[in-house]
Motif scaffolding. Structure first.
Motif, PDB file in Angstrom:
ATOM      1  N   TYR A 299     -13.552  20.286   2.718  1.00 63.67           N
ATOM      2  CA  TYR A 299     -14.690  20.772   3.650  1.00 63.67           C
ATOM      3  C   TYR A 299     -14.193  21.414   5.098  1.00 63.67           C
ATOM      4  O   TYR A 299     -13.178  21.033   5.599  1.00 63.67           O
ATOM      5  CB  TYR A 299     -15.456  19.488   4.074  1.00 63.67           C
TER       6      TYR A 299
ATOM      7  N   ILE B 285     -23.789  23.690   6.382  1.00 59.85           N
ATOM      8  CA  ILE B 285     -23.586  23.082   5.120  1.00 59.85           C
ATOM      9  C   ILE B 285     -23.887  21.360   5.238  1.00 59.85           C
ATOM     10  O   ILE B 285     -23.145  20.933   6.195  1.00 59.85           O
ATOM     11  CB  ILE B 285     -22.117  23.304   4.275  1.00 59.85           C
TER      12      ILE B 285
ATOM     13  N   ARG C 128     -22.816  17.758   4.284  1.00 62.61           N
ATOM     14  CA  ARG C 128     -21.757  17.440   3.732  1.00 62.61           C
ATOM     15  C   ARG C 128     -22.036  16.550   2.589  1.00 62.61           C
ATOM     16  O   ARG C 128     -23.017  15.746   2.833  1.00 62.61           O
ATOM     17  CB  ARG C 128     -20.852  16.582   4.706  1.00 62.61           C
ATOM     18  N   ASN C 129     -21.374  16.279   1.611  1.00 64.89           N
ATOM     19  CA  ASN C 129     -21.581  15.372   0.596  1.00 64.89           C
ATOM     20  C   ASN C 129     -20.079  14.689   0.404  1.00 64.89           C
ATOM     21  O   ASN C 129     -19.217  15.256  -0.404  1.00 64.89           O
ATOM     22  CB  ASN C 129     -22.093  15.917  -0.674  1.00 64.89           C
TER      23      ASN C 129
ATOM     24  N   SER D 201     -27.288  23.760   0.018  1.00 66.40           N
ATOM     25  CA  SER D 201     -27.040  22.465   0.121  1.00 66.40           C
ATOM     26  C   SER D 201     -28.118  21.536   0.665  1.00 66.40           C
ATOM     27  O   SER D 201     -28.153  20.222   0.752  1.00 66.40           O
ATOM     28  CB  SER D 201     -25.637  22.126   1.267  1.00 66.40           C
TER      29      SER D 201
ATOM     30  N   HIS E 109     -18.549  23.035  -1.203  1.00 61.29           N
ATOM     31  CA  HIS E 109     -17.967  24.670  -0.717  1.00 61.29           C
ATOM     32  C   HIS E 109     -16.635  24.381  -0.306  1.00 61.29           C
ATOM     33  O   HIS E 109     -16.344  24.824   0.837  1.00 61.29           O
ATOM     34  CB  HIS E 109     -18.944  24.922   0.181  1.00 61.29           C
TER      35      HIS E 109
ATOM     36  N   PHE F  44     -27.025  12.672  -0.384  1.00 64.95           N
ATOM     37  CA  PHE F  44     -27.684  14.057  -0.179  1.00 64.95           C
ATOM     38  C   PHE F  44     -29.082  13.951   0.530  1.00 64.95           C
ATOM     39  O   PHE F  44     -29.462  14.353   1.218  1.00 64.95           O
ATOM     40  CB  PHE F  44     -27.847  14.669  -1.491  1.00 64.95           C
TER      41      PHE F  44
END
Length: 441
Positions: free
Chosen positions: A184, A304, A306-307, A345, A352, A409
């Motif tokens: 990330y 984005i 994040r996950n 996202s 990504h 998410f």
């Protein structure tokens, strides 16, 4: 929904991951040819006709794929494999991979989107190769590849979101070339703005007092924004160019045009930087007597979400393949750029990551254009595709992973929404004490 499969041994999963890598290696020559062709076309946003057609042919020629050649947008496509396994009527677990393939004006694939397309195609083939070998899979599974045009300008993924292209997908993957490997990097929110000043032409030597100088307005606006930077948060960015500054030195410019990018780490802060920048644009018009048009791009790019569950799995798989992920905190904490994957996202969990391609050249330079086509980049590109395919297998076959991905998410979206409402509430309170701020609108 329960985990897709909760009885797969670690040894079996390891074998499947190895098989995914083998499937990618078996197709490496075709994948490199695909990447080279896209690189040679170097087509701009929404004009990627040859690149689009090449990818459509690639998946049409691969056995088992159903290809929709103009999916939602003229230069977008969808290739699907499956569903397989489970029982008819069961919910399908749909894993997606994204391909980008637009280039930059003047310097071609200086951001390596040909490699992004290759990674997406390769990872999808690797996952498919494993899934089709599993006998009596108890869960309905599908692999989807989306060709997403116009990342560099316009936001094709955003148009596709609005058109429903991502509906029914459970998780989505892509990877972006860079100077280092990282699960990330902080891509930020962005909104583009074009500013046009209209003045009045006159002879610059004989009777300049009859003119209204639009270039003066553009220069004032540019300088206003330069001064404004001191008052911005350290991680906010604004940068731009004067695209049109006049036609001849002895003519007072009647028209000028600027283009600026406004960036903040989180999308909820974009309204604040827009307000500050627009005051700079409009005050320059007032000072010079020009008319001004402030036109924002159709879409804003989101940061984005994040996950970390997916990031962690990708890092583990990458390390197993020998990827040496950067630990440089300056790199990991510094804003990278902006991408319309950020918008994706917000509607589907995904990652990504960034990957090294064997060169220290910087993105958006001629040197990186050369590096993106080099054979040396292939080892790193395919290794990244293998890590993505392996991560997809973890999502499908490790107990509880898909639930954790979905839960993270959901929580990330709620946190962002709370932050947005808090920011809006603060701005509403501030506006009561700044009544003059809206007078220029």
């Amino acid at each position: 929904m329960a985990s897709p499969v909760n009885s797969v041994s670690q040894e079996k999963l390891r074998q499947w991951k190895q098989k995914a890598g083998g499937c990618i290696d078996e197709t490496k020559d075709k994948l490199y040819a695909l990447s080279k062709d896209i690189w040679s076309y170097a087509e701009l946003a929404f004009e990627e006709k040859q690149s689009h057609d090449r990818l459509v042919r690639f998946f049409t020629d691969e056995q088992g794929w159903t290809v929709e050649s103009h999916y939602k947008l003229e230069t977008a496509f969808r290739a699907t494999w499956g569903p397989i396994g489970g029982r008819e009527g069961d919910r399908v677990v749909n894993v997606g991979f994204l391909c980008e393939y637009d280039a930059l004006p003047g310097i071609g694939h200086a951001c390596g989107h040909n490699l992004i397309a290759e990674v997406g195609a390769a990872a999808a083939l690797g996952l498919k190769g494993v899934l089709e070998s599993i006998a009596d899979c108890p869960v309905r599974l599908q692999v989807t590849v989306l060709g997403t045009p116009a990342e560099e300008d316009g936001g094709g993924k955003i148009d596709m979101i609005l058109a429903g292209a991502f509906e029914g997908m459970d998780v989505v993957f892509m990877a972006h070339p860079s100077q280092e490997d990282a699960p990330y990097l902080p891509d930020v929110a962005e909104h583009d703005v074009t500013v046009r000043y209209h003045g009045k032409a006159s002879h610059a030597a004989a009777y300049p007092w009859e003119g209204i100088n639009a270039l003066d307005a553009a220069v004032l606006a540019y300088n206003n924004l330069s001064v404004l930077r001191q008052q911005l948060r350290p991680d906010w960015r604004l940068h731009g160019i004067i695209k049109h500054g006049g036609v001849k030195p002895n003519i007072i410019p009647a028209y000028t045009e600027l283009e600026f990018y406004l960036r903040t780490p989180m999308r909820r802060d974009l309204p604040a930087i827009r307000t500050k920048a627009e005051l700079c644009f409009r005050s320059a018009a007032m000072a010079t007597g020009c008319q001004v048009e402030v036109q924002y791009a159709r879409h804003e790019y989101h940061n984005i979400l994040r996950n970390t569950t997916l990031e962690g799995l990708y890092a583990e798989n990458g390390e197993a393949l020998g990827i040496d992920f950067t630990t440089d905190q300056e790199v990991l904490k510094t804003s990278s750029g902006s991408t319309d994957f950020g918008n994706v996202s917000y509607v589907i969990p995904g990652i990504h990551p960034y990957f090294y391609i064997g060169s220290q050249a910087l993105n958006h330079t001629e040197e990186y254009t050369t590096a993106a086509s080099a054979e040396e980049a292939q080892f790193y590109t395919l290794r990244t595709a293998k890590a993505l395919a392996m991560t997809a297998l973890d999502v499908l076959f490790c107990p509880g992973v898909l639930e954790r991905v979905r839960a993270e998410f959901t929580e990330a979206r709620l946190k962002e929404e709370r932050g947005r409402k808090s920011r809006e509430s603060g701005e509403g309170s501030e506006s009561k004490h700044c009544g003059g701020a809206n007078a220029l609108h």
